[in-house]
Design a protein around this motif. Structure first.
Motif, PDB file in Angstrom:
ATOM      1  N   SER A   1     136.463 100.807 -15.408  1.00 43.12           N
ATOM      2  CA  SER A   1     137.340  99.973 -16.160  1.00 43.12           C
ATOM      3  C   SER A   1     138.027  99.178 -14.963  1.00 43.12           C
ATOM      4  CB  SER A   1     138.276 100.667 -16.841  1.00 43.12           C
ATOM      5  OG  SER A   1     139.211  99.990 -17.136  1.00 43.12           O
ATOM      6  N   TRP A   2     137.602  97.758 -15.068  1.00 41.37           N
ATOM      7  CA  TRP A   2     138.061  96.868 -14.160  1.00 41.37           C
ATOM      8  C   TRP A   2     139.603  96.324 -14.839  1.00 41.37           C
ATOM      9  CZ3 TRP A   2     137.114  97.007  -9.416  1.00 41.37           C
ATOM     10  CH2 TRP A   2     135.884  97.093  -9.010  1.00 41.37           C
ATOM     11  N   GLU A   3     139.833  96.645 -16.100  1.00 40.91           N
ATOM     12  CA  GLU A   3     141.053  96.631 -16.760  1.00 40.91           C
ATOM     13  C   GLU A   3     142.099  97.388 -16.102  1.00 40.91           C
ATOM     14  OE1 GLU A   3     138.210  94.712 -19.073  1.00 40.91           O
ATOM     15  OE2 GLU A   3     138.298  96.511 -18.449  1.00 40.91           O
ATOM     16  N   ALA A   4     141.733  98.641 -15.793  1.00 43.83           N
ATOM     17  CA  ALA A   4     142.716  99.887 -15.188  1.00 43.83           C
ATOM     18  C   ALA A   4     142.963  99.458 -13.875  1.00 43.83           C
ATOM     19  CB  ALA A   4     141.967 101.170 -15.518  1.00 43.83           C
ATOM     20  N   VAL A   5     141.941  98.869 -13.393  1.00 46.00           N
ATOM     21  CA  VAL A   5     142.321  98.548 -11.843  1.00 46.00           C
ATOM     22  C   VAL A   5     143.384  97.224 -11.675  1.00 46.00           C
ATOM     23  CG1 VAL A   5     141.272  97.555  -9.704  1.00 46.00           C
ATOM     24  CG2 VAL A   5     139.860  99.170 -11.132  1.00 46.00           C
ATOM     25  N   ALA A   6     143.180  96.383 -12.660  1.00 48.74           N
ATOM     26  CA  ALA A   6     144.033  95.157 -12.712  1.00 48.74           C
ATOM     27  C   ALA A   6     145.567  95.572 -13.088  1.00 48.74           C
ATOM     28  CB  ALA A   6     143.560  94.074 -13.851  1.00 48.74           C
ATOM     29  N   GLY A   7     145.455  96.634 -14.213  1.00 43.75           N
ATOM     30  CA  GLY A   7     146.759  97.352 -14.470  1.00 43.75           C
ATOM     31  C   GLY A   7     147.714  98.053 -13.385  1.00 43.75           C
ATOM     32  N   ARG A   8     146.852  98.590 -12.522  1.00 53.73           N
ATOM     33  CA  ARG A   8     147.288  99.620 -11.428  1.00 53.73           C
ATOM     34  C   ARG A   8     147.621  98.471 -10.391  1.00 53.73           C
ATOM     35  NH1 ARG A   8     142.390 103.705 -12.144  1.00 53.73           N
ATOM     36  NH2 ARG A   8     143.407 105.077 -13.860  1.00 53.73           N
TER      37      ARG A   8
ATOM     38  N   ALA B   1     151.482  97.951  -8.695  1.00 51.69           N
ATOM     39  CA  ALA B   1     151.425  98.082  -7.316  1.00 51.69           C
ATOM     40  C   ALA B   1     152.360  97.002  -6.725  1.00 51.69           C
ATOM     41  CB  ALA B   1     150.109  98.300  -6.556  1.00 51.69           C
ATOM     42  N   LYS B   2     152.123  95.944  -7.437  1.00 51.77           N
ATOM     43  CA  LYS B   2     152.774  94.796  -6.650  1.00 51.77           C
ATOM     44  C   LYS B   2     154.457  94.761  -7.169  1.00 51.77           C
ATOM     45  CE  LYS B   2     150.600  90.751  -7.684  1.00 51.77           C
ATOM     46  NZ  LYS B   2     149.863  89.888  -8.337  1.00 51.77           N
ATOM     47  N   ALA B   3     154.699  95.571  -7.559  1.00 50.70           N
ATOM     48  CA  ALA B   3     156.166  95.816  -7.604  1.00 50.70           C
ATOM     49  C   ALA B   3     156.631  96.874  -6.409  1.00 50.70           C
ATOM     50  CB  ALA B   3     156.586  96.831  -8.878  1.00 50.70           C
ATOM     51  N   PHE B   4     155.867  97.212  -5.649  1.00 50.26           N
ATOM     52  CA  PHE B   4     156.213  97.880  -4.417  1.00 50.26           C
ATOM     53  C   PHE B   4     155.583  97.357  -3.079  1.00 50.26           C
ATOM     54  CE2 PHE B   4     157.711 101.527  -6.704  1.00 50.26           C
ATOM     55  CZ  PHE B   4     157.034 101.505  -7.937  1.00 50.26           C
ATOM     56  N   VAL B   5     154.633  96.653  -3.276  1.00 48.67           N
ATOM     57  CA  VAL B   5     153.602  96.054  -1.945  1.00 48.67           C
ATOM     58  C   VAL B   5     153.709  94.559  -2.244  1.00 48.67           C
ATOM     59  CG1 VAL B   5     151.800  96.292  -0.840  1.00 48.67           C
ATOM     60  CG2 VAL B   5     152.381  98.267  -2.038  1.00 48.67           C
ATOM     61  N   ASN B   6     154.006  94.136  -1.001  1.00 48.74           N
ATOM     62  CA  ASN B   6     153.712  92.454  -0.914  1.00 48.74           C
ATOM     63  C   ASN B   6     152.129  92.308  -0.777  1.00 48.74           C
ATOM     64  OD1 ASN B   6     156.151  91.002  -1.736  1.00 48.74           O
ATOM     65  ND2 ASN B   6     156.900  91.539   0.180  1.00 48.74           N
ATOM     66  N   LEU B   7     151.376  91.681  -1.658  1.00 49.65           N
ATOM     67  CA  LEU B   7     150.057  91.401  -1.298  1.00 49.65           C
ATOM     68  C   LEU B   7     149.717  90.499  -0.356  1.00 49.65           C
ATOM     69  CD1 LEU B   7     148.144  92.644  -4.368  1.00 49.65           C
ATOM     70  CD2 LEU B   7     148.980  94.067  -2.476  1.00 49.65           C
ATOM     71  N   GLY B   8     150.647  89.593  -0.279  1.00 48.53           N
ATOM     72  CA  GLY B   8     150.444  88.381   0.598  1.00 48.53           C
ATOM     73  C   GLY B   8     151.780  87.894   1.206  1.00 48.53           C
ATOM     74  N   GLU B   9     152.130  86.387   1.679  1.00 48.74           N
ATOM     75  CA  GLU B   9     153.128  85.969   1.932  1.00 48.74           C
ATOM     76  C   GLU B   9     153.994  86.194   0.589  1.00 48.74           C
ATOM     77  OE1 GLU B   9     153.181  86.184   5.550  1.00 48.74           O
ATOM     78  OE2 GLU B   9     154.942  85.060   4.522  1.00 48.74           O
ATOM     79  N   PRO B  10     155.115  86.615   0.600  1.00 46.72           N
ATOM     80  CA  PRO B  10     156.005  86.643  -0.315  1.00 46.72           C
ATOM     81  C   PRO B  10     156.478  85.076  -0.776  1.00 46.72           C
ATOM     82  CG  PRO B  10     157.387  87.556   1.284  1.00 46.72           C
ATOM     83  CD  PRO B  10     155.984  87.406   1.813  1.00 46.72           C
ATOM     84  N   THR B  11     156.549  84.639  -1.846  1.00 46.17           N
ATOM     85  CA  THR B  11     156.735  83.239  -2.134  1.00 46.17           C
ATOM     86  C   THR B  11     158.166  83.325  -2.680  1.00 46.17           C
ATOM     87  OG1 THR B  11     155.942  83.459  -4.401  1.00 46.17           O
ATOM     88  CG2 THR B  11     154.645  82.406  -2.651  1.00 46.17           C
ATOM     89  N   ILE B  12     159.199  82.439  -1.917  1.00 44.31           N
ATOM     90  CA  ILE B  12     160.532  82.137  -2.460  1.00 44.31           C
ATOM     91  C   ILE B  12     160.535  81.290  -3.584  1.00 44.31           C
ATOM     92  CG2 ILE B  12     162.711  81.974  -1.757  1.00 44.31           C
ATOM     93  CD1 ILE B  12     161.447  83.972   0.049  1.00 44.31           C
ATOM     94  N   PRO B  13     160.824  81.418  -4.381  1.00 41.35           N
ATOM     95  CA  PRO B  13     160.647  80.316  -5.763  1.00 41.35           C
ATOM     96  C   PRO B  13     161.581  79.291  -5.357  1.00 41.35           C
ATOM     97  CG  PRO B  13     161.453  82.421  -6.340  1.00 41.35           C
ATOM     98  CD  PRO B  13     161.448  82.650  -4.970  1.00 41.35           C
ATOM     99  N   GLU B  14     161.025  78.036  -5.734  1.00 41.26           N
ATOM    100  CA  GLU B  14     161.952  77.011  -5.652  1.00 41.26           C
ATOM    101  C   GLU B  14     162.774  76.972  -6.765  1.00 41.26           C
ATOM    102  OE1 GLU B  14     160.901  73.641  -4.071  1.00 41.26           O
ATOM    103  OE2 GLU B  14     158.811  74.515  -3.335  1.00 41.26           O
ATOM    104  N   LYS B  15     164.058  76.389  -6.554  1.00 45.09           N
ATOM    105  CA  LYS B  15     165.138  76.884  -7.547  1.00 45.09           C
ATOM    106  C   LYS B  15     164.936  76.032  -8.859  1.00 45.09           C
ATOM    107  CE  LYS B  15     169.400  77.198  -9.291  1.00 45.09           C
ATOM    108  NZ  LYS B  15     169.014  77.211 -10.671  1.00 45.09           N
TER     109      LYS B  15
END
Lengths: 214, 255
Positions: free
Chosen positions: A189-196, A200-214
């Protein structure tokens, strides 16, 4: 006090036919998984361990490589829960979106990932599991023996295939490679992978964190 | 008993200084060389058939199980082992030597798993027999009673080891320090690597019993002891072991 319960898979026991038979689900979930839960409950009955949730219990009882008596049952209870949620009727094939991007980034291509995943599956000697994990913000394939799982090393599991012989023997006998092909082509189930991955992104930065423009 | 090795010879040519003939040296004789033929034994392990037909253990162990367990799993260990040792020095070892050597004191070499499993399965097929099971007699029973207290205690301990071996593995009756004991091992490990003498074994990898018993490993272990185990094989192995181990006080004959 936590008495763990055997959760039913998110589909009927015959829903994965013909790729994983109802008979297999009846034994694998109905007997093996059930026994891990029942035996775990007996082991923790009346102890402080009853207050832990299953993930905590797995990590605590692993005890940094000096596992306590209940680790095997706890690990297997967790692993099987995770496994049933990692497959789905009509599953298999290729992912899309961010999951596919990351697979291509970290394995080179989806074909390379599939090749590495299957190679890990056939080379896991004896009983065990093969995982797709998030480790150090990168996807990788991990194989573990018996009841071990990525939680104990702090990795984030995204999917798993059970390569204990009881997982495939009724349907495939010794043909573990065919079972692994079926897992990837028809079950995962690739849906399950996407959900996990999203969680996970709540805990791990997968790339450069992007600081939102204001 | 190791799988049989078939020997093929190869010719080794190399420079050697050998006198052409005769043993008397002569100042005029110059050393000359001739090719030296050396036969290097090369071992290709073969899958030995069990000492009974594949359906002979029915209904306790099905023909279907033998066809997969011996015909596919055991065969694959042998085939893969042969591939791994092909063209290496390891080809010169017999299977028991190869198991101990490749275990490498706990740092196993690549071929250990296949070597161990090849040996373990040979030993397993010879440890069961049609019409097997039940109680031993004679010296085997005496030693079991001496070292376990009773035959019932032995079976209890043997079965407990079998159900508690987590994951894949084997349960052995061994001779260790001149006493019988039970040993459970994981995956491909066996008593040889620690210098113990194996007397019998039951395979508790799931492939050994899943077609016949599914998850019911305890039932499989009961069947092994009640219907399959060859106590004759144990007696034979014990007799051979006594060539190496004193089981009691050595008796000095009168005279």
């Amino acid at each position: 006090m936590a008495k763990f319960e055997l959760r039913t898979p998110p589909y009927a026991l015959d829903a994965l036919e013909p790729h994983m038979s109802k008979q297999t689900l009846e034994f694998h979930w109905g007997k093996h998984h059930r026994a891990y839960i029942d035996n775990l409950n007996k082991q923790i009955d009346g102890t402080d361990l009853e207050r832990k949730n299953l993930e905590e219990l797995v990590k605590l009882s692993y005890n940094n490589g000096n596992p306590q008596a209940c680790f095997n049952n706890a690990g297997q209870a967790w692993n099987h829960d995770f496994f049933w949620s990692s497959i789905y009727p009509g599953g298999g094939g290729q992912p899309d979106g961010e999951v596919l991007e990351l697979i291509e980034r970290d394995f080179g291509s989806f074909e390379e990932f599939a090749k590495e995943f299957k190679a890990a599956g056939v080379s896991q000697f004896g009983s065990g599991w093969v995982w797709l994990i998030l480790k150090d913000a990168k996807l990788s394939v991990l194989k573990t023996s018996n009841a071990l799982n990525p939680l104990i090393w702090g990795y984030i599991p995204l999917t798993v295939v059970d390569v204990w012989e009881h997982a495939y023997y009724l349907d495939f006998q010794n043909h573990r490679p065919d079972y692994l092909n079926t897992f990837l082509d028809k079950l995962i189930s690739w849906e399950a992978v996407a959900g996990r991955l999203a969680r996970a992104k709540a805990f791990v930065n997968l790339g450069e964190p992007t600081i939102p423009e204001k």
